[in-house]
Design an enzyme around this catalytic site. Structure first.
Site, PDB file in Angstrom:
ATOM      1  N   GLU A   1       0.827  -1.218   0.000  1.00  0.00           N
ATOM      2  CA  GLU A   1       0.000   0.000   0.000  1.00  0.00           C
ATOM      3  C   GLU A   1       0.858   1.264   0.000  1.00  0.00           C
ATOM      4  OE1 GLU A   1      -2.784  -0.513   3.270  1.00  0.00           O
ATOM      5  OE2 GLU A   1      -4.140  -1.596   1.953  1.00  0.00           O
TER       6      GLU A   1
ATOM      7  N   GLU B   1      -5.624  -8.292  -1.239  1.00  0.00           N
ATOM      8  CA  GLU B   1      -6.255  -8.128   0.078  1.00  0.00           C
ATOM      9  C   GLU B   1      -7.717  -7.804  -0.143  1.00  0.00           C
ATOM     10  OE1 GLU B   1      -4.758  -5.464   3.096  1.00  0.00           O
ATOM     11  OE2 GLU B   1      -2.687  -5.881   2.521  1.00  0.00           O
TER      12      GLU B   1
HETATM   13  C1  BG6 Z   1      -4.476  -3.000   4.731  1.00  0.00           C
HETATM   14  C2  BG6 Z   1      -3.113  -3.419   5.211  1.00  0.00           C
HETATM   15  O1  BG6 Z   1      -4.577  -1.612   4.817  1.00  0.00           O
HETATM   16  O2  BG6 Z   1      -5.588  -3.375   5.419  1.00  0.00           O
HETATM   17  C3  BG6 Z   1      -3.111  -4.523   6.237  1.00  0.00           C
HETATM   18  O3  BG6 Z   1      -2.252  -3.764   4.150  1.00  0.00           O
HETATM   19  C4  BG6 Z   1      -4.283  -4.336   7.170  1.00  0.00           C
HETATM   20  O4  BG6 Z   1      -1.874  -4.544   6.878  1.00  0.00           O
HETATM   21  C5  BG6 Z   1      -5.569  -4.415   6.355  1.00  0.00           C
HETATM   22  O5  BG6 Z   1      -4.302  -5.221   8.230  1.00  0.00           O
HETATM   23  C6  BG6 Z   1      -6.818  -4.315   7.177  1.00  0.00           C
HETATM   24  O6  BG6 Z   1      -6.766  -3.174   7.978  1.00  0.00           O
HETATM   25  P1  BG6 Z   1      -7.005  -3.263   9.538  1.00  0.00           P
HETATM   26  O7  BG6 Z   1      -6.745  -1.905  10.035  1.00  0.00           O
HETATM   27  O8  BG6 Z   1      -8.414  -3.682   9.696  1.00  0.00           O
HETATM   28  O9  BG6 Z   1      -6.045  -4.277  10.043  1.00  0.00           O
END
Ligand code: BG6
Length: 491
Positions: A198, A389
């Site tokens: 990211e 993701e």
């Molecule tokens: C992304 C990141 O922004 O979202 C992860 O690459 C992160 O590291 C994921 O865990 C989910 O966000 P969060 O804040 O719910 O863990």
């Protein structure tokens, strides 16, 4: 649903959110190691000394230390990443469970400080190299392809202090040395690499969440840091191809779709400007190897003056990525009008979208946005795409029957798998889908364990209590069926 025959189904994690063992086998401290736990209402804090005084600053993964600060571990604070889910000692068990679901690919990151504890050593730490070799070999045992993020929100603390969070071009050499070590060491074991997780978050933070590292000149800092990272990424891509022509290297963008709140042309233009700054700026730099036309406008608007050399430009052009990858959780609404109804999730700071449902953490569920995003990015870059993701952070409860019936997660994922399929039908070349937090892990944004994403439950709470025992949720068996049927059985 028809997915390509070799579609790579799997899951994604990050070292600092799963491994724990933060000071084991020679590992040095990462910036994430001095980040406390937060919650929905209270931010995570960086703990450090500045001018001899202990201080804290609200922060988030991906942001470095304030200038001149020296990170410290405060004995009275709780740091959730220190133990996380102890993947370091459970990796065999966890990978076995991924294999049971039928994973074809497993996204994980390498903790820079396991390989170079301070970041500036001449020689890597053998114990760190050995750990990831064991992990990759375990994946190979089950024919799971590792997808490795080289830097996922965890710069070495020492480098962040010395070079002020990528505030110095010396960081480029440190990163390239680290990446080169990995490319040489894991040749034959790893094929897919991502340079920075990211990378665009330093720009996203500017839209409403501020940048606590450089409150006086946040734009100058964010853009300069990014420039050094683009050059570092490009040089790493070039090296990867020299070391092994089979290596496939991607960028990684935090993919937030922006919609205008109204048909007011001012809103349409503001939305376009948002997408340019938040999404296309980094995508263009890494996929096209040069800054887009609108970059000049952005720099001028924010009084940004970049240190860019001719060699940097050459490197960027020669080191474009082989694939576009991104995370996708939500969309965001942009307006120039006054709004009453605001959202407060990490990256969705705008107006509330009346057509969408929001999670407990304020993230909008929007599968159509994923299809929309995929189409736009494929048109723009014409590169293979991986969705690396996606998932729903939710509180899971163990039912009376001792199981976790996470139908809400299944619903969320089903809709997004369908959206990817629609994009594929539209002609987009999507190669992989790795859901976020395939096993419960520490939330990056809040440091909570209770914000769970996994198919596998891990017994650990927000205060660090629990046996760390693993348990498949209902979604585990659902995803297994999805993979076995190559996306045909989504029920
Ligand atoms: C992304 C990141 O922004 O979202 C992860 O690459 C992160 O590291 C994921 O865990 C989910 O966000 P969060 O804040 O719910 O863990």
């Amino acid at each position: 649903m028809t997915f390509p025959k070799n579609f790579l189904w799997g899951g994604a994690t990050a070292a600092n959110q799963i491994e724990g063992a933060y000071d084991v086998d020679g590992k040095g401290l990462s910036v994430t190691d001095i980040l406390t736990a937060g919650s929905l209402d209270s931010p995570r804090l960086l703990t450090y000394k500045l001018n001899g005084k202990f201080q804290t600053t609200p922060s988030a993964p991906g942001q470095g230390l304030p200038e001149g600060a020296e990170g410290v571990i405060d004995p009275n604070s709780y740091y959730p990443n220190h133990v996380a889910i102890d993947f370091y000692h459970h990796y065999k068990e966890d990978i076995k469970l991924f294999a049971e679901m039928g994973f074809k690919i497993f996204r994980l990151s390498i903790a820079w400080t396991r390989i170079f504890p301070r970041g500036d050593e001449e020689k890597p730490n053998q114990a760190g190299l050995d750990f990831y070799r064991r992990v990759f070999e375990e994946c190979k045992k089950y024919d799971i392809e590792p997808l490795v993020t080289i830097s996922h929100y965890e710069d070495p603390l020492y480098l962040s202090e010395k070079y002020h969070d990528w505030g110095d071009r010396k960081m480029i050499d440190m990163y390239v040395k680290y990446a080169k070590t990995l490319f040489e060491e894991y040749k034959g074991l790893v094929k897919y690499w991502l340079t920075f997780n990211e990378i665009n978050t330093s720009l996203l933070w500017l839209n409403g969440f501020g940048n606590n590292v450089d409150a006086d000149k946040p734009y100058q800092h964010a853009y300069q840091k990014l420039h050094y990272q683009f050059v570092a990424s490009a040089r790493a891509v070039k090296l990867a191809h020299q070391i092994d022509p089979n290596y496939v290297v991607g960028n990684m963008i935090c993919g937030v779709v922006d919609y205008p709140l109204t048909p007011d042309p001012a809103d349409i233009l503001a939305t376009r400007y948002h997408m340019e700054q938040d999404i296309f700026y980094c995508g263009d730099a890494q996929c096209k190897g040069k800054y887009p036309t609108f970059a000049k406008r952005l720099w001028k608007e924010h009084n940004v003056h970049l240190d860019i050399t001719e060699q940097d430009k050459k490197d960027m052009l020669e080191g474009t990525v082989d694939m576009y990858t991104f995370s996708y959780y939500m969309s965001n609404v942009v307006t120039t009008h006054k709004i009453e109804n605001k959202v407060g999730g990490n990256f969705s700071a705008g107006a509330r979208n009346p057509y969408l449902k929001y999670s407990q953490w304020g993230w909008a569920t929007d599968p159509d946005g994923l299809q929309y995003y995929l189409g736009i990015m494929y048109d723009r870059y014409e590169l293979p795409i991986m969705v690396v993701e996606n998932g729903l952070g939710a509180v899971d409860k163990i039912s009376d029957d001792g199981k976790i019936h996470d139908d809400y997660r299944i619903d969320y994922l089903r809709m997004h798998v369908e959206a990817i399929n629609h994009a594929i039908e539209d002609g987009v070349d999507v190669r992989a889908y790795t859901t976020w937090g395939c096993i419960d892990e520490v939330s990056a944004g809040t440091g909570q364990m209770s914000k769970r994403y996994g198919f596998i439950y891990v017994d650990r709470d927000d205060g660090g209590n629990g046996s760390l025992k693993r348990m498949p949720k209902d979604s585990f068996y659902w995803y297994k069926r999805v993979i076995t049927s190559n996306g045909e059985d989504l029920e």
